[in-house]
Design an enzyme around this catalytic site. Sequence first.
Site, mmCIF file in Angstrom:
data_model
loop_
_atom_site.group_PDB
_atom_site.id
_atom_site.type_symbol
_atom_site.label_atom_id
_atom_site.label_comp_id
_atom_site.label_asym_id
_atom_site.label_seq_id
_atom_site.Cartn_x
_atom_site.Cartn_y
_atom_site.Cartn_z
ATOM 1 C CB SER A 16 -8.666 -4.336 8.223
ATOM 2 O OG SER A 16 -9.878 -4.047 9.000
ATOM 3 C CD GLU A 40 -14.493 2.836 -4.194
ATOM 4 O OE1 GLU A 40 -14.011 3.275 -5.056
ATOM 5 O OE2 GLU A 40 -13.978 1.899 -3.630
ATOM 6 C CE LYS A 54 -10.696 -0.524 2.459
ATOM 7 N NZ LYS A 54 -11.358 -1.213 1.545
HETATM 8 C C1 PLP Z 1 -10.183 -0.305 8.278
HETATM 9 C C2 PLP Z 1 -10.902 -1.131 7.317
HETATM 10 N N1 PLP Z 1 -11.165 -2.479 7.355
HETATM 11 C C3 PLP Z 1 -12.115 -2.909 6.573
HETATM 12 C C4 PLP Z 1 -12.822 -2.202 5.530
HETATM 13 C C5 PLP Z 1 -13.721 -2.934 4.656
HETATM 14 O O1 PLP Z 1 -13.051 -3.216 3.138
HETATM 15 P P1 PLP Z 1 -12.675 -4.576 2.816
HETATM 16 O O2 PLP Z 1 -13.912 -5.460 3.077
HETATM 17 O O3 PLP Z 1 -12.267 -4.550 1.321
HETATM 18 O O4 PLP Z 1 -11.300 -5.167 3.328
HETATM 19 C C6 PLP Z 1 -12.575 -0.950 5.459
HETATM 20 C C7 PLP Z 1 -13.156 -0.127 4.539
HETATM 21 O O5 PLP Z 1 -13.179 1.057 4.094
HETATM 22 C C8 PLP Z 1 -11.605 -0.386 6.246
HETATM 23 O O6 PLP Z 1 -11.457 0.859 6.357
#
Ligand code: PLP
Length: 394
Positions: free
Chosen positions: A379, A118, A96
């Site tokens: 992620s 948000e 993020k």
């Molecule tokens: C660690 C992590 N991965 C994935 C996501 C999902 O978001 P996005 O699909 O935009 O990558 C989030 C959302 O809060 C997150 O905190």
Amino acid sequence: MTLALPRPMRDPAENGRFGGFGGRFVPESLIPACEALEAAFREAWADPGFRQQLDRFRRVYAGRPTALTPAWNLSAELGITLLLKREDLAHTGSHKINNVLGQALLARRMGKTKLIAETGAGQHGVATATAAALFGLSATVYMGERDIARQALNVFRMQMLGAEVVPVTSGSRTLKDATNEAMRAWVGAVEDTHFCLGSVAGPHPYPWMVREFQRVIGDEARGQCAAELPASTPDVVVACVGGGSNAAGTFAGFVDTGARLVGVEAAGGAAMTDGSPGVVHGSRSMVLQDGHGQVAEAQSIAAGLDYPGIGPEHAHLGDLGRAEYVTVSDEEVLTALKRLARAEGIICALESAHAVAWVLRAAGTPELPAGSTVLLTLSGRGDKDMAQLMEATA
Ligand SMILES: Cc1ncc(COP(=O)(O)O)c(C=O)c1O
């Protein structure tokens, strides 16, 4: 004469459309703010000075480039080559921060003094609070009451960083409702406030702009894969999908290769698998809806994937057949999180564990034959989920 089709993951059309999806479905009062943001982003993104500035913050503040780690033990167990793109190692603990650094720099360039955001899992809220502290902006973060309870650590982190966290008590009290409230708050504050949206969702230019800020994941991984893999690019690229920003950023680096692109949704929030075309949070995309066209509630163990929509570019990529979208259950996610932790010594976020769960299920089947090479974007890290996991396994 053959008509040249627009190549996927290039810029959207003038009206912010990716094929039949995207656009700008917002109240009249937000149109000028979206137009001003689009103009500012186009100008900044074309300015080498802005790009250099962002690049420097990514390197010396956020810790980029993040590592590409071979999952040595799981690879041997599964009969594939699995490479992990380590967004869990970025400052604040997830991808993020990539998007937020870009948007905060842009907000400052536009003369805005306040950020509103948000958040679901709290990772986007923490990233926003972090960038606000760094750049001397104020931050107000809208978060559903249910998410406040299950992601208490991140609420405290935001407060430590000086942000105000506003509990949202409407609807399912999760990300969908937090996004509604943040957009509502933006309507009354556009003069001095930037809405720092956390995924490739929302009205134009957000889906495009956020993908561009996240493409650093895919661009880095492309170079790193070339150094690790004899074929230079992987057979399969996989990432979890909530709104879809880590997946979009990852896919952007590989869309022009022969790699299969796989997005993994939560079974209870599977807009691509179970949804239909509709409008949510300012753009047309695939959405979970009830029989009356009302946005339905999602249900996932991972607060960041507990969302009934998906970014419009994913809907387009799915339509074109360029990307595939699959689902995994909460149980598979818990098993995958533990197996990755024990095999590789990496505790990932519940969201990221969705991508791992699909690989565990598919490896050795026709979906992911033995010998395949796989790039998986991790992620985020799992610290935020430990209290929830302690309860779930008690
Ligand atoms: C660690 C992590 N991965 C994935 C996501 C999902 O978001 P996005 O699909 O935009 O990558 C989030 C959302 O809060 C997150 O905190």
